[in-house]
Write an enzyme that holds these catalytic residues in place. Sequence first.
Site, PDB file in Angstrom:
ATOM      1  N   GLU B  89       9.030  -4.104   0.421  1.00  0.00           N
ATOM      2  CA  GLU B  89       8.199  -4.378  -0.763  1.00  0.00           C
ATOM      3  C   GLU B  89       8.990  -4.832  -1.977  1.00  0.00           C
ATOM      4  O   GLU B  89       8.608  -5.786  -2.641  1.00  0.00           O
ATOM      5  CB  GLU B  89       7.392  -3.124  -1.165  1.00  0.00           C
ATOM      6  CG  GLU B  89       6.081  -2.954  -0.439  1.00  0.00           C
ATOM      7  CD  GLU B  89       6.270  -2.411   0.961  1.00  0.00           C
ATOM      8  OE1 GLU B  89       7.414  -2.079   1.308  1.00  0.00           O
ATOM      9  OE2 GLU B  89       5.272  -2.320   1.677  1.00  0.00           O
ATOM     10  N   HIS B 158      -0.978   8.242   0.761  1.00  0.00           N
ATOM     11  CA  HIS B 158      -1.682   6.971   0.934  1.00  0.00           C
ATOM     12  C   HIS B 158      -2.984   6.902   0.155  1.00  0.00           C
ATOM     13  O   HIS B 158      -3.828   6.068   0.455  1.00  0.00           O
ATOM     14  CB  HIS B 158      -1.958   6.726   2.427  1.00  0.00           C
ATOM     15  CG  HIS B 158      -0.726   6.424   3.225  1.00  0.00           C
ATOM     16  ND1 HIS B 158       0.156   7.394   3.602  1.00  0.00           N
ATOM     17  CD2 HIS B 158      -0.222   5.257   3.683  1.00  0.00           C
ATOM     18  CE1 HIS B 158       1.167   6.842   4.280  1.00  0.00           C
ATOM     19  NE2 HIS B 158       0.957   5.547   4.343  1.00  0.00           N
TER      20      HIS B 158
END
Lengths: 370, 359
Positions: B89, B158
């Site tokens: 990322e 998450h």
Amino acid sequence: MRKMLTIISNVLRGSASRNKCDVHKLEEGPPLQAVLTREEGLQYYRTMQTIRRMELKADQLYKQKIIRGFCHLYDGQEACAVGIEAGINLSDHLITAYRAHGYTLTRGGTVREIMAELTGRRGGIAKGKGGSMHMYTKHFYGGNGIVGAQVPLGAGVALACKYLGKNELCVCLYGDGAANQGQIFETYNMASLWKLPCIFICENNKYGMGTSVERAAASTDYYKRGDFIPGLRVDGMDVLCVREATKLAAEHCRSGKGPILMELQTYRYHGHSMSDPGISYRTRDEIQEVRSKSDPISMLKDRMLSNNMASVEELKEIDVEVRKEIEDAAQFATTDPEPPLDDLCNHIFYNDPPMEVRGTNPWTKLKSIS
Amino acid sequence: MASLRCFLRSGKKAVTAVLRREFHGTPPAAVQVTVRDALNQAMDEELERDERVFLLGEEVAQYDGAYKVSRGLWKKYGDKRIIDTPITEMGFAGIAVGAAMAGLRPICEFMTFNFSMQAIDQVINSAAKTYYMSAGLQSVPIVFRGPNGASAGVAAQHSQCFAAWYGHCPGLKVVSPWSAEDARGLLKSAIRDDNPVVFLENELMYGVPFEMSEEVQSKDFLIPIGKAKIERQGTHITLVSHSRMVSLCLDAAAVLAKEGIECEVINMRTIRPLDAEAIETSIMKTNHLVTVEGGWPQFGIGAEILARIMEGPAFNYLDSPAVRVTGVDIPMPYAKILEDNSVPQIKDIIFSIKKTLNV
């Protein structure tokens, strides 16, 4: 007569081991000989001297508290910026970290606007809003304060170069300290996978702030750290070595082979920044030795004089002109007014209608235009 | 029937005539479109419209998108414009920002915004601040998009909502669509915007269909960033919400309508810049405010709204203190019963409304 003289200059010198080029996964390094014309020599000399004087002036102004905050000086490393620029075109792209004043100049900035940015005036290259670490020009993406963050950015610029098909490349610089950053390895991976026209250049000046390379890196062969990316290591104090290596790297990229990694072995005379005296982690002797034996400007000067490419007077004259330019710029930088308060909230968004920005209290509504 | 007879009689010429006639005769039709498809179509149209637009992220190309939002795009546009990235990322967000600096218009997908934390330096320090630091020399036309906030059973790492984190930062625009229409119009606006936009989607909304009028289906349908929408008119209380919580507000409003309480439901659409004016105007009418968000309470969206209302002209119109309905101040648990009780439910909204109205 002298004007027409072109000299073959021996890039590899005698016994000094640092003047060889080490290669990694490359067939061969740059040529052992290079042509240096008189014009080129004078131009490199002038530019390096300009950077040198500009940085020393910045040192002065900082000590007088006219420059504040962070100030990372580039004196000692001039051959890198000048040599790299000599190996690419202005239409190529370049990005570096915070030791960026030299690159701002070689990428088209003027001493005036660089110094005025350091002193935080409206005539600064970023209107006083960026400061030392955030200077930009066309195809020069700063000036970046977060160590290592500029490397993925540079690969992104290279991606745009490839995407737009204009045969441009991106030179992406970082230091020996940044070389251990994870995002750099992420970038190596993607640049290699996608064959991005990116020249990664590690300016190894032996110290990441106060930490020597031996204490920071398990492997100090920075040119090999790209693993699957071919690499080369050259003497970053010799402007011709840097230029020839850059030319080789540029050719590599432009031929579609993907990224390449260059390590430039160089040295900074100043500490990491103006807050660092630079002698707690290295000896004055070491600094002095580099100054006397490997100074990039002296080396070029000696080379030109011994090859009859210029006279002592000529070079002195350039020195005088450079000094004057710096003095004028410093004068401007110290007398130009600070940015107007009206400018405080501008440049938040590009191409947007004017908007209101909350001030320090609910009644203060400031104006922001693009 | 008439068209069929026409075709049989005079062959090809008649067919084209018939087709043309059919076109004239067709009335405008609304269709049912899921949020996922709306996002997909918006990206498709913007990719077609501007060659500089491209999409990168994990699994966006050959996998058709982790949540199938980019389905079909790689097949249509190929490797150059739809790029699968490795799981890096920080690296690929930085690459996307660099590409934007050099003249392209990237859409950088985070598989979820939880992973954007790995790259948050690039979003804030490289993207958001650059136009300001360069005093207007360097703009960054980039969109960061992906699902945000709680999902179903994906547990603590998450499920975080990042609206408040990104909403905090000058130089960013932060958008949080609710409906398919929102998704379409706001994503198009985000892609066409010359500034960094954080586009917060919601995984639980992807499959939800909404009616989309002909007007909304048009290729140049844009929703301006920074303007809220009143989804339901009301007179007794203002509910302000974003993303999935708008659905719950509307459900709560429907229940309360039967009791004679009429809620005005405002869909924020944009987190930053916040449309405080729309909220103030509504409060001046209803005199009561409840904000509803999925994220944590401390320093959240509701906290900002309430602070602004306190500081602004609408404060004098409040008949009772404004109140926030938020996610519970804990990391998201896994077990269904625990998870269900970690986010606002319709009953929580109704409860808060009634307390605020003192009924």
